[in-house]
Design a protein around this motif. Structure first.
Motif, PDB file in Angstrom:
ATOM      1  N   ASP A  55       0.833  -1.191   0.000  1.00 39.35           N
ATOM      2  CA  ASP A  55       0.000   0.000   0.000  1.00 39.35           C
ATOM      3  C   ASP A  55       0.878   1.256   0.000  1.00 39.35           C
ATOM      4  OD1 ASP A  55      -1.857   1.998   0.325  1.00 39.35           O
ATOM      5  OD2 ASP A  55      -2.913   1.049   1.993  1.00 39.35           O
ATOM      6  N   PRO A  56       0.803   2.105  -1.031  1.00 42.69           N
ATOM      7  CA  PRO A  56       1.670   3.292  -1.062  1.00 42.69           C
ATOM      8  C   PRO A  56       1.374   4.291   0.052  1.00 42.69           C
ATOM      9  CG  PRO A  56       0.062   3.361  -2.849  1.00 42.69           C
ATOM     10  CD  PRO A  56      -0.040   1.999  -2.238  1.00 42.69           C
ATOM     11  N   GLN A  57       0.160   4.304   0.565  1.00 42.53           N
ATOM     12  CA  GLN A  57      -0.191   5.233   1.642  1.00 42.53           C
ATOM     13  C   GLN A  57       0.424   4.828   2.975  1.00 42.53           C
ATOM     14  OE1 GLN A  57      -4.481   5.584   1.669  1.00 42.53           O
ATOM     15  NE2 GLN A  57      -4.513   6.848  -0.182  1.00 42.53           N
ATOM     16  N   GLU A  58       0.772   3.553   3.129  1.00 41.17           N
ATOM     17  CA  GLU A  58       1.372   3.073   4.373  1.00 41.17           C
ATOM     18  C   GLU A  58       2.821   2.636   4.183  1.00 41.17           C
ATOM     19  OE1 GLU A  58      -1.034   0.002   5.992  1.00 41.17           O
ATOM     20  OE2 GLU A  58      -2.888   1.177   5.949  1.00 41.17           O
ATOM     21  N   ARG A  59       3.401   2.971   3.055  1.00 45.43           N
ATOM     22  CA  ARG A  59       4.749   2.499   2.722  1.00 45.43           C
ATOM     23  C   ARG A  59       5.799   3.094   3.636  1.00 45.43           C
ATOM     24  NH1 ARG A  59       5.298   2.554  -3.392  1.00 45.43           N
ATOM     25  NH2 ARG A  59       3.698   0.963  -3.007  1.00 45.43           N
TER      26      ARG A  59
ATOM     27  N   GLU B 194       5.405   4.251   6.693  1.00 48.01           N
ATOM     28  CA  GLU B 194       5.258   3.769   8.062  1.00 48.01           C
ATOM     29  C   GLU B 194       5.812   2.363   8.242  1.00 48.01           C
ATOM     30  OE1 GLU B 194       3.107   5.267   6.285  1.00 48.01           O
ATOM     31  OE2 GLU B 194       2.152   6.908   7.407  1.00 48.01           O
TER      32      GLU B 194
ATOM     33  N   HIS C  74      -4.575   6.610  -9.713  1.00 41.97           N
ATOM     34  CA  HIS C  74      -4.326   7.109  -8.360  1.00 41.97           C
ATOM     35  C   HIS C  74      -2.840   7.070  -8.000  1.00 41.97           C
ATOM     36  CE1 HIS C  74      -8.653   7.145  -7.576  1.00 41.97           C
ATOM     37  NE2 HIS C  74      -8.708   5.927  -8.096  1.00 41.97           N
ATOM     38  N   LYS C  75      -1.990   6.886  -8.990  1.00 43.75           N
ATOM     39  CA  LYS C  75      -0.545   6.838  -8.788  1.00 43.75           C
ATOM     40  C   LYS C  75      -0.134   5.663  -7.900  1.00 43.75           C
ATOM     41  CE  LYS C  75       0.077  10.530 -11.244  1.00 43.75           C
ATOM     42  NZ  LYS C  75       0.691  10.463 -12.588  1.00 43.75           N
ATOM     43  N   ALA C  76      -0.918   4.601  -7.918  1.00 47.14           N
ATOM     44  CA  ALA C  76      -0.592   3.383  -7.191  1.00 47.14           C
ATOM     45  C   ALA C  76      -0.179   2.297  -8.184  1.00 47.14           C
ATOM     46  CB  ALA C  76      -1.785   2.914  -6.360  1.00 47.14           C
TER      47      ALA C  76
END
Length: 301
Positions: A201-205, A207, A257-259
């Motif tokens: 997940d790029p949003q949690e990368r 962390e 979404h740039k994912a």
């Protein structure tokens, strides 16, 4: 009929001595090649016999990836439209890649550079199993962490201990079908063989950077030099003596979404604790197939 040869060397007319000597030299060269295992038929037989030999995968007791583990790299395919079925990173080789016997190696083995492809056979074998190798001095048994560099090496023996490598594409060096960044298995270990695991997940990368990598879970495998991710291409097909396979490359595919898209989604598949010759993914597929068959039987009844 002047072109027809009326006599053979046994008649001893003309250049009979030269003909006899040439036949003896040809037979001698054939015998030497046979003893060294250099005949094409011997290489083909060695390739088919050894490259599909069963390999035992590592068992992860804590659910994490470790240096020294023997794993398969599996792309689970296109989950939405099923246009690309699951595939596993595999060696593509022919008889020309099989070396002969020598003083340092008593048996045949593969020599690089070699191509790789996305094969559909999920049984762990020499062709599709790789070893996680440390590049920063970490010892075998230590967990692999996100954003930590490592290398992928083929198994010893026939596989030749080759390393998965890549580099920036050029006019002379690129993937055969897609013309993207090429993947290959090479003998020389250098910075081109360095890879790292990124969180799915790029949003949690950010962390999860530095946390242990889980096995049998979706991850991204990024090339350290080019920052391109390992990818499977379902619309580019390679044909080998092992059948139809997907072309693999190092290229990051992004959605709106740039994912990263599912072309770049991989998992490190380990063995089932009760059977090291069977991966957990293969067991899950067998159970899913059995459930579908049971459902079909119930519907028919």
């Amino acid at each position: 009929m002047a072109h027809v040869r009326t006599y053979n060397p046994r008649v001893r007319v003309g250049n009979w001595k030269e003909d006899v000597t040439l036949e003896e030299e040809t037979l001698k060269e054939f015998t030497l090649q046979k003893d060294r295992g250099e005949l094409t038929v011997q290489k083909e037989g060695a390739l088919k016999h050894n490259i599909l030999e069963t390999v035992s995968l590592s068992v992860s007791q804590d659910g994490f990836l470790h240096f020294g583990d023997t794993v398969m790299l599996v792309n689970c395919g296109d989950g939405d439209h099923m246009q690309r079925s699951p595939c596993v990173l595999s060696i593509i080789a022919d008889s020309s890649n099989v070396s002969s016997h020598s003083q340092t190696n008593t048996g045949p083995h593969l020599t690089g550079p070699l191509q790789v492809g996305g094969a559909h056979r999920m049984d762990p074998c020499v062709r599709n199993t790789f070893i996680i190798v440390s590049v920063d001095g970490s010892s075998d048994g230590e967990v692999v962490r996100y954003d930590q560099s490592f290398a992928l090496k083929t198994t010893g023996g026939f596989a030749g201990e080759l390393f998965l490598a890549s580099d920036h594409k050029s006019f002379q060096k690129c993937a055969r079908k897609s013309r993207l960044q090429e993947l290959s298995l090479v003998e020389e270990f250098d910075f081109l063989c360095w890879w790292k695991v990124l969180y799915f997940d790029p949003q949690e990368r950010l962390e999860n950077e530095g946390y242990p990598v889980q096995v049998n879970s979706k991850v991204l495998i990024s090339h350290c030099k080019t920052n391109q991710c390992l990818a499977a291409l379902g619309n580019h097909i390679l044909w080998s003596q092992f059948g139809k396979e997907y072309e693999l490359t190092a290229h990051t595919f992004l959605d709106s979404h740039k994912a990263e898209r599912d072309n770049n989604h991989w998992l490190f598949s380990t063995a089932h604790p009760a059977n090291q010759s069977q991966s957990l993914l293969q067991l899950q597929q067998d159970e899913h197939r059995e459930n579908q068959e049971d459902t079909q039987v119930k519907d028919c009844s």
